[in-house]
Design an enzyme around this catalytic site. Sequence first.
Site, mmCIF file in Angstrom:
data_model
loop_
_atom_site.group_PDB
_atom_site.id
_atom_site.type_symbol
_atom_site.label_atom_id
_atom_site.label_comp_id
_atom_site.label_asym_id
_atom_site.label_seq_id
_atom_site.Cartn_x
_atom_site.Cartn_y
_atom_site.Cartn_z
ATOM 1 N N GLY A 1 0.558 -4.895 0.983
ATOM 2 C CA GLY A 1 -0.638 -4.929 0.135
ATOM 3 C C GLY A 1 -0.379 -5.576 -1.217
ATOM 4 C CD GLU B 1 -2.190 -7.445 3.031
ATOM 5 O OE1 GLU B 1 -1.878 -6.293 2.659
ATOM 6 O OE2 GLU B 1 -2.641 -7.681 4.160
ATOM 7 C CB ALA C 1 -0.885 -0.024 1.234
ATOM 8 C CD GLU D 1 1.647 -5.485 5.739
ATOM 9 O OE1 GLU D 1 2.459 -6.392 6.045
ATOM 10 O OE2 GLU D 1 0.827 -5.600 4.821
HETATM 11 N N1 CO8 Z 1 4.610 3.171 -0.639
HETATM 12 C C1 CO8 Z 1 5.026 4.321 -1.206
HETATM 13 N N2 CO8 Z 1 6.177 4.447 -1.902
HETATM 14 C C2 CO8 Z 1 6.961 3.355 -2.022
HETATM 15 C C3 CO8 Z 1 6.591 2.120 -1.470
HETATM 16 C C4 CO8 Z 1 5.356 2.039 -0.761
HETATM 17 N N3 CO8 Z 1 4.893 0.891 -0.214
HETATM 18 N N4 CO8 Z 1 7.573 1.225 -1.736
HETATM 19 C C5 CO8 Z 1 8.502 1.871 -2.461
HETATM 20 N N5 CO8 Z 1 8.135 3.170 -2.623
HETATM 21 C C6 CO8 Z 1 8.865 4.215 -3.335
HETATM 22 C C7 CO8 Z 1 10.049 4.701 -2.520
HETATM 23 O O1 CO8 Z 1 9.637 5.635 -1.541
HETATM 24 C C8 CO8 Z 1 10.917 5.290 -3.606
HETATM 25 O O2 CO8 Z 1 10.404 6.560 -3.948
HETATM 26 P P1 CO8 Z 1 11.394 7.856 -4.012
HETATM 27 O O3 CO8 Z 1 12.289 7.533 -5.179
HETATM 28 O O4 CO8 Z 1 10.458 8.982 -4.267
HETATM 29 O O5 CO8 Z 1 12.120 7.894 -2.721
HETATM 30 C C9 CO8 Z 1 10.671 4.372 -4.802
HETATM 31 O O6 CO8 Z 1 9.442 3.702 -4.533
HETATM 32 C C10 CO8 Z 1 11.750 3.334 -4.975
HETATM 33 O O7 CO8 Z 1 11.900 2.637 -3.766
HETATM 34 P P2 CO8 Z 1 13.312 2.377 -3.050
HETATM 35 O O8 CO8 Z 1 14.245 3.501 -3.376
HETATM 36 O O9 CO8 Z 1 13.046 2.101 -1.606
HETATM 37 O O10 CO8 Z 1 13.759 1.072 -3.828
HETATM 38 P P3 CO8 Z 1 14.763 -0.063 -3.334
HETATM 39 O O11 CO8 Z 1 15.019 -0.919 -4.513
HETATM 40 O O12 CO8 Z 1 15.900 0.515 -2.590
HETATM 41 O O13 CO8 Z 1 13.918 -0.916 -2.231
HETATM 42 C C11 CO8 Z 1 11.942 -2.032 -1.409
HETATM 43 C C12 CO8 Z 1 12.789 -1.655 -2.632
HETATM 44 C C13 CO8 Z 1 12.714 -3.021 -0.508
HETATM 45 C C14 CO8 Z 1 10.682 -2.697 -1.927
HETATM 46 C C15 CO8 Z 1 11.612 -0.777 -0.579
HETATM 47 O O14 CO8 Z 1 11.069 0.204 -1.466
HETATM 48 C C16 CO8 Z 1 10.590 -0.989 0.504
HETATM 49 O O15 CO8 Z 1 10.914 -1.532 1.553
HETATM 50 N N6 CO8 Z 1 9.330 -0.541 0.287
HETATM 51 C C17 CO8 Z 1 8.289 -0.595 1.265
HETATM 52 C C18 CO8 Z 1 7.764 -1.989 1.455
HETATM 53 C C19 CO8 Z 1 6.693 -2.016 2.498
HETATM 54 O O16 CO8 Z 1 6.906 -1.762 3.651
HETATM 55 N N7 CO8 Z 1 5.451 -2.388 2.100
HETATM 56 C C20 CO8 Z 1 4.337 -2.472 2.980
HETATM 57 C C21 CO8 Z 1 3.545 -1.212 2.937
HETATM 58 S S1 CO8 Z 1 2.254 -1.174 4.152
HETATM 59 C C22 CO8 Z 1 1.025 -2.092 3.473
HETATM 60 O O17 CO8 Z 1 1.112 -2.571 2.389
HETATM 61 C C23 CO8 Z 1 -0.213 -2.225 4.305
HETATM 62 C C24 CO8 Z 1 -1.307 -2.922 3.500
HETATM 63 C C25 CO8 Z 1 -2.593 -2.843 4.222
HETATM 64 C C26 CO8 Z 1 -3.275 -1.546 4.001
HETATM 65 C C27 CO8 Z 1 -4.718 -1.715 4.139
HETATM 66 C C28 CO8 Z 1 -5.277 -0.659 5.040
HETATM 67 C C29 CO8 Z 1 -6.688 -0.994 5.458
#
Ligand code: CO8
Length: 257
Positions: free
Chosen positions: A108, A111, A65, A131
């Site tokens: 997400g 999921e 998400a 998460e």
């Molecule tokens: N949300 C928003 N932006 C994201 C997300 C995300 N989940 N994941 C990556 N991005 C963005 C980064 O912020 C970055 O943007 P910017 O260049 O502007 O800084 C761009 O994508 C590239 O990402 P990275 O530079 O981090 O890329 P890497 O190759 O270094 O790393 C990863 C890749 C490991 C995937 C890393 O991006 C990461 O850890 N991302 C987050 C993963 C995460 O925690 N996901 C879970 C999110 S919470 C969730 O999904 C809850 C679901 C339930 C919600 C329902 C509510 C009712």
Amino acid sequence: MTYETILVETRGKVGLITLNRPKALNALNSQVLAEVVAAAGAFNADAGIGAMVLTGSEKAFAAGADIKEMQAMSFADAYTQDFFVGWEEFTRTRKPIVAAVAGYALGGGCELAMMCDFIIAGDNAKFGQPEITLGVMPGMGGSQRLTRFVGKSKAMDMCLTGRMMDAAEAERCGLVSRVVPVAELLDEALKAAAKIAEFSLPSVMMTKEAVNRAYETTLAEGLRFERRLFHSLFALDDQKEGMAAFVEKRKPNFTNR
Ligand code: CO8
């Protein structure tokens, strides 16, 4: 409808939806949700479509998400908007959806893949429910669907530690149906969906309904439900055609009637 965060195409009888927010690794915000639900709904209503494929990029199916969208949200916002409840509509899509997952399928994203009917993974796929590392927990079904896919121990491990699982482990524990080289992923998923789309649509839809029922009811009720559906298929021309074609050693010509 014009889409901005997804690409929508048809390949024969297959509807293909590609998540397309490359700069955010296909993070799922409200717009992506609205567009995926609309595109799947349109394919579901299209008589020319028999199955769908949902995919992302080679680097990310979806990295979760959209954290930036959720970051400032209050409890009242999340609760009153029933944030992300719209994905439930996606799970009610009656035609089969194959998830073709390469790269990250996190939070997400994992999921969403599990909301599809089965997952074909590229050999670079990584699944996770991270998460917990953000101070929250799965909110789009991860604690429930992942547990049903892989069992309690591994689901607890994934949800409590936030670690990622690679494609080989995902196949071993039943999260994905098969793993293919990432370069062949889309072709394999399209081939699987095209195969499904060749069959009689009512029998395909009832099969999906019956398998899903296994997650929601007792064995005795599920078996009764399956038998009733099975009996009902004998009301269709396609049952006569399918069985006649077998006996006559020819290909069936299903008309979905
Ligand atoms: N949300 C928003 N932006 C994201 C997300 C995300 N989940 N994941 C990556 N991005 C963005 C980064 O912020 C970055 O943007 P910017 O260049 O502007 O800084 C761009 O994508 C590239 O990402 P990275 O530079 O981090 O890329 P890497 O190759 O270094 O790393 C990863 C890749 C490991 C995937 C890393 O991006 C990461 O850890 N991302 C987050 C993963 C995460 O925690 N996901 C879970 C999110 S919470 C969730 O999904 C809850 C679901 C339930 C919600 C329902 C509510 C009712």
